[in-house]
Scaffold this active site. Structure first.
Site, mmCIF file in Angstrom:
data_model
loop_
_atom_site.group_PDB
_atom_site.id
_atom_site.type_symbol
_atom_site.label_atom_id
_atom_site.label_comp_id
_atom_site.label_asym_id
_atom_site.label_seq_id
_atom_site.Cartn_x
_atom_site.Cartn_y
_atom_site.Cartn_z
ATOM 1 N N HIS A 177 5.098 4.101 7.883
ATOM 2 C CA HIS A 177 5.618 5.433 7.464
ATOM 3 C C HIS A 177 6.483 5.098 5.984
ATOM 4 O O HIS A 177 7.203 4.424 6.045
ATOM 5 C CB HIS A 177 6.422 6.195 8.398
ATOM 6 C CG HIS A 177 5.797 6.877 9.309
ATOM 7 N ND1 HIS A 177 4.858 7.799 9.365
ATOM 8 C CD2 HIS A 177 5.700 6.478 10.823
ATOM 9 C CE1 HIS A 177 4.209 8.081 10.503
ATOM 10 N NE2 HIS A 177 4.737 7.348 11.407
ATOM 11 N N CYS A 219 2.386 7.240 3.351
ATOM 12 C CA CYS A 219 2.606 8.585 2.597
ATOM 13 C C CYS A 219 3.222 7.932 1.129
ATOM 14 O O CYS A 219 3.992 7.196 1.058
ATOM 15 C CB CYS A 219 3.539 9.377 3.122
ATOM 16 S SG CYS A 219 2.708 9.766 4.693
#
Lengths: 332, 651
Positions: A177, A219
């Protein structure tokens, strides 16, 4: 009272004046982002022997996520592990860092197995796997130390060190992440793009790589390579700023998503590559389709001197050495 | 006979000629053995044993450089040998265990518990060192090297997870007689006082295929042939209990010098039904109606209602069904002169109710309760078990003692530990040593330790009650070293004697510590693992010495410490920055800010010429009046207006 206030104000004004004068004096040489990058690039690029020979391949594969629902990040890293092993890089030249254990996790309906596809045709956790850093060992500190080799040499075993030299091509793969210029490690800390850029610069200074292929699937991944300034780094990320990277599909028996989109399409391409393949990086990057990946994958080539259509996939993913057969009969 | 004579002759020649080459008369050998024993409720205990003996070397072969001794790495893996040599470890024991051994159902632990560890990873070694600090630094080197070799985070074994010199462990080798001399160890006869025992455990460590891979790679056939080919991570880690053990023990005697002996064991308790079901479908699915075994004793049993029995009595399964493949060939190890120095066998421990069908291999021995087979070079080997009464299993001796440990109390400040040791024997009391190493954030109060003894025999039913005489009888000795925060944990070793047919309950209280923010792991809310307690059973030998006969471990405990709100550092920074900004801003404004009227401001900032222009214009337009009186009046009125304005401004 009036006088006192007036004196105070005058003193304050004098200080301000001095400061602004000082600032003004330096105004001409203020270092903004672009100038700094240029300056550092020039300094680093000036090192002699910047275009050495390529002799061996290493891989650093890191999955930074903990917890069962991040199964897909571990599957990503393990898929890349399987690919580079299949194409020839031995375990001694792979540093695999997995932040959690999913194969033998009590929640896993398939013990000792990690799948990256719902068809469950391929088991990534086969009987020949070596994980160098696992669980709580995977931290930002450890990761950067592995890259720069600022490790306690008396106690750290050789299998846990990145023993590269100036002829090594390193494939660095990060997944987890992340966000704008950071990557989260184990839900507790983060590594920033600046730290990573500095680590690469240190590696260049200490002659620890010939070329680096940096691939990141998180991301806003493209922001992570935006701060690099050391030469011979080819970077590819899965999504732009303010864009998320998505998972591809889930397996209803495993119960969670098993692979991310960017990695899935990379693997789709890499399955066509074998040890003698002539496919190039340009082919790989051209195969990226934003409609399928659901995000805009980016490539950074300004630090990389070679033409992408001359760079073979196996230059980074495999361990193929160029062999010259000496036809000469004379004894040299 | 001829063999014996030739051997004696060789030895005689050696001794006369003093040629060190003859020491190779003791050959390196490799033995592998598989024990299969059905357990109650359709479980199977499979014990894999691998033993490697290195070439022996006479002591005289040792030169100034200890390298000479260890040069014979033919069968014996060099990776282990070099680690052990460089860290001066005289004995090394490593355990990887997961699951829970059900002592009441399954009885004795395999190999009397000597090769089973506690949950997670456990390692202990005897290290030679002139001082404690030197030995300890070698210990850390050893665990770091092992972490690289076995892909486990053994590097986390630091001073807070190490227990030095517990009495619960005794060396397997006789360390007093001749020993491995190392170049820097002064005397040639290193006494046991130079050896330091260290024990470390990591209860949180997972055991998975990446630990099995290097484990198998130490074997001569690398897990590709022979019995080791059955070891598949998918089956081993789908078991109720599994333990992988590695023991490195040098065997020294005056005749043959020293040989290195390494034992690797994998003990697995497989659930037969579950493993068979994996063959059909990887996911557990309910069986179709025709395959259901119904409990016909139920009142409501009928064609449409079935209470399924989980454990069918009539079972039939093959080894290849359980492990997923057949043993393809024997692991054959030939020395350079062509002699085969390996042996390979499979033994089963069953009752007459079981019927075995063999495919390949040869029968070595066969009785009603024990059948052994040896493997062939190139044949596949498979064994089929079938029975109509799977509850009939070979008798399990009752273990000498049972132990159970749990946490008591509630809340995040205090807690308690309760350990129950039960001696089932009707006649003999049992002497045990109970070792507990608690992490430093568990702060026990030893003065709160209470021992209660209750008899379990049907004749008397007394409730546990502490008493002075009880303490004398039961608690023979306490070895205790308190914790040092962040340096080392609590070391507690109790020598106990539990009378026959009684239950000893030990309990004590502890405090929970607050950790620094950085000391919490990333998944802090899960809790912290407390290493298992180790119970060792002593038996008095005929010569009066106590020998360690059985070892068992409790389960590890999960300790929930008070965890902070990890968002607080961010909150505090934001809050204090806001407060400081507000405070500074207010004070600065009070000191420096001044309110002015707009007209005055305008007047202040109007250029001089513009100010003078209206005055000049006035002067030019209105001639000066010589009448002082009227002027005075006018000027007084002007002055009044000016004053009023001033006052207005000031107020």
């Amino acid at each position: 009272m009036n006088e006192l206030l007036k004196i105070l104000v005058l003193a304050f004004a004098a200080c301000l004046a001095l400061l602004s004068a000082g600032v003004n004096a330096r105004e001409q040489t203020v270092l903004d982002d672009a100038t700094l990058k240029q300056f550092l690039s020039d300094q680093l690029g000036a090192r002699e022997g910047a275009t050495g020979k390529h002799a061996n391949n290493w891989a650093v594969l890191v999955s930074t996520s903990r917890f069962w629902f991040n199964y897909r990040h571990l599957a990503n890293a393990l898929s890349m592990y399987r690919t580079v092993k299949r194409l020839g890089i031995p375990d001694s030249q792979i540093i695999l860092m997995l932040a959690d254990d999913v194969a033998c996790n009590p929640r896993n309906a398939f013990p000792g197995t990690v799948y990256n596809n719902a068809d469950r045709a391929l088991d990534l956790y086969s009987n020949n796997i070596e994980v160098d850093y696992r669980g709580y060992e995977v931290t930002v500190d450890t990761f950067l130390r592995v890259l720069t080799d600022k490790i306690d040499r008396t106690t750290t075993p050789r299998s846990k060190r990145l023993l590269t030299d100036e002829h090594s091509n390193i494939f660095i793969y990060l997944t987890g992440h992340g966000g704008n210029e950071f990557l989260k490690f184990q839900d507790a800390e983060e590594v920033s793009a600046f730290d990573l850029a500095d680590a690469f610069a240190q590696m260049w200074e200490t002659k620890r790589y010939h070329e680096i292929l940096f691939m990141i699937d998180t991301c806003q991944a493209n922001t992570m390579y935006s701060k690099f300034y050391s030469p011979n780094v080819l970077a590819v990320g899965s999504s732009e700023l303010d864009e998320s990277s998505y998972s591809h599909h889930a397996d209803s028996d495993v119960g969670v998503a098993v692979i991310d989109r960017f990695t899935y399409y990379n693997l789709e391409f890499l399955e066509k590559v074998d040890k003698g393949s002539e496919l190039t990086m340009k082919d790989l990057f051209e195969s990226y389709d934003p409609v399928k990946i659901h995000s805009h994958a980016g490539v950074r080539t300004d630090l990389y001197k070679r033409n992408l259509s001359d760079v073979r996939i196996t230059d980074f993913f495999g361990n193929v050495q160029a062999v010259e057969i000496d036809e000469d009969d004379d004894d040299q | 006979m001829i063999l014996l004579v030739s051997w004696i002759y060789t030895l005689a020649v050696c001794m006369l000629a003093g040629i060190s080459n003859c020491a190779a008369a003791s050959r390196s050998t490799y033995n592998e053995h598989l024990d299969l024993k059905p357990l109650p409720r359709n479980n199977l205990l499979a014990s894999f044993n691998f033993e490697i003996y290195s070439d022996s070397a006479a002591e005289t072969e040792l030169g100034n450089d200890g390298q000479v001794f260890w040069a014979h790495y033919g069968l014996f893996p060099r990776s282990v040998g070099q680690i052990v040599q460089s860290t001066r470890a005289h004995e090394l024991h490593l355990r990887f265990t997961q699951g829970w051994w059900d002592a009441e159902e399954w009885g004795f632990l395999p190999h009397n518990g000597k090769h089973a560890g506690g949950t997670g990873v456990e390692v202990w070694a005897w290290i030679a060192g002139e001082s404690d600090t030197q030995a300890e630094s070698r210990w850390y080197e050893l665990v770091n090297a092992l972490s690289g070799l076995f892909c486990a985070s053994l590097n986390f074994v630091d001073s807070s997870r190490t227990t030095p010199n517990p009495i619960s462990f005794r060396p397997d080798s006789n360390m007093r007689s001749s020993f491995l001399t190392y170049p820097d160890s002064g005397s040639s006869n290193s006494s046991s006082s130079d050896l330091h025992l260290y024990h470390g455990s990591l209860p949180r460590e997972t055991v998975c295929t990446e630990n099995l891979t290097p484990f198998l790679k130490l074997l001569p056939c690398k897990g590709r042939a022979g019995i080791s080919s059955l070891l598949d991570g998918h089956r081993i880690f789908d078991s109720k209990w599994q333990s992988m053990a590695l023991d490195f023990v040098p065997i020294c005697d005056s005749d043959n010098g020293c040989r290195l002996h390494m034992t690797q064991k994998v003990d697995v308790v497989l659930d037969v039904q579950r493993s068979l079901q994996r063959q059909h479908s990887p996911i557990p699915r309910p069986p179709p109606p025709e395959e259901l075994h119904c409990d016909i004793s139920k009142a409501y049993h009928s064609e449409s209602i079935c209470f399924p029995l989980p454990n069918p009595d009539v079972v039939e399964w093959k080894l290849s069904d359980l492990f997923g493949l057949k043993i393809k060939s024997r692991c054959q190890v030939d020395q350079t002169d062509g002699n085969d120095v390996s042996s390979s066998s499979v033994c089963t421990h069953i009752t007459p109710a079981w019927h075995l069908t063999r495919e390949g291999g040869t029968v070595v021995s066969s009785t009603s309760s024990n059948a052994c087979f040896s493997l062939h070079e190139s044949d596949e080997f498979d064994l089929a078990f079938s029975t109509s009464n799977s509850t009939s299993v070979s008798a399990n001796d009752q273990p000498p003692v049972y132990i159970q440990r749990s946490m008591t109390g509630r809340g995040q400040q205090y807690g308690g530990i309760q350990t129950i040791i039960y001696n089932p024997s009707m006649t003999d009391s049992v002497s045990v040593i109970y070792l507990e190493s608690l992490p430093w954030y568990m702060k026990p109060y030893i003065h709160t330790m209470v021992a209660g003894l209750s008899s379990t025999s049907s004749s008397s039913a007394t409730s546990p009650s502490p008493s002075a005489s009880l303490t004398q009888e039961v608690m023979k000795d306490i070895l205790y070293r308190p914790f040092l925060e962040r340096v080392r944990g609590t070391y507690l070793e109790l020598k106990l004697e539990v009378p026959p047919e009684s239950r000893l309950t030990l309990s004590y209280d502890f405090d929970k510590a607050l950790l620094y923010l950085a000391e919490y792991p990333p998944d802090a809310n899960r809790g912290f693992d407390v290493p298992p307690g180790i119970l060792t059973v002593l038996t008095r030998e005929d010569d009066g010495n106590m020998s360690y006969t059985y070892a068992l471990r409790t389960s590890s405990l999960l300790l929930s410490l008070p965890t902070p709100d990890f968002s607080m550092p961010y909150n505090v920074i934001i809050l204090t920055s806001t407060v400081m900004a507000l405070a500074f801003g207010t004070v600065y404004n009070i000191l420096v800010r001044r309110f002015v009227y707009e007209e005055d401001l305008v007047a202040q900032h109007t250029p001089l010429m513009q100010k003078l222009k209206p005055k000049i214009w006035e002067r030019w337009k209105t001639p000066t009046v010589s009448n002082t009186g009227s002027n005075k009046e006018e000027s007084a009125k002007v002055q009044e207006r000016a004053d009023a304005k001033d006052r207005g401004l000031k107020s």
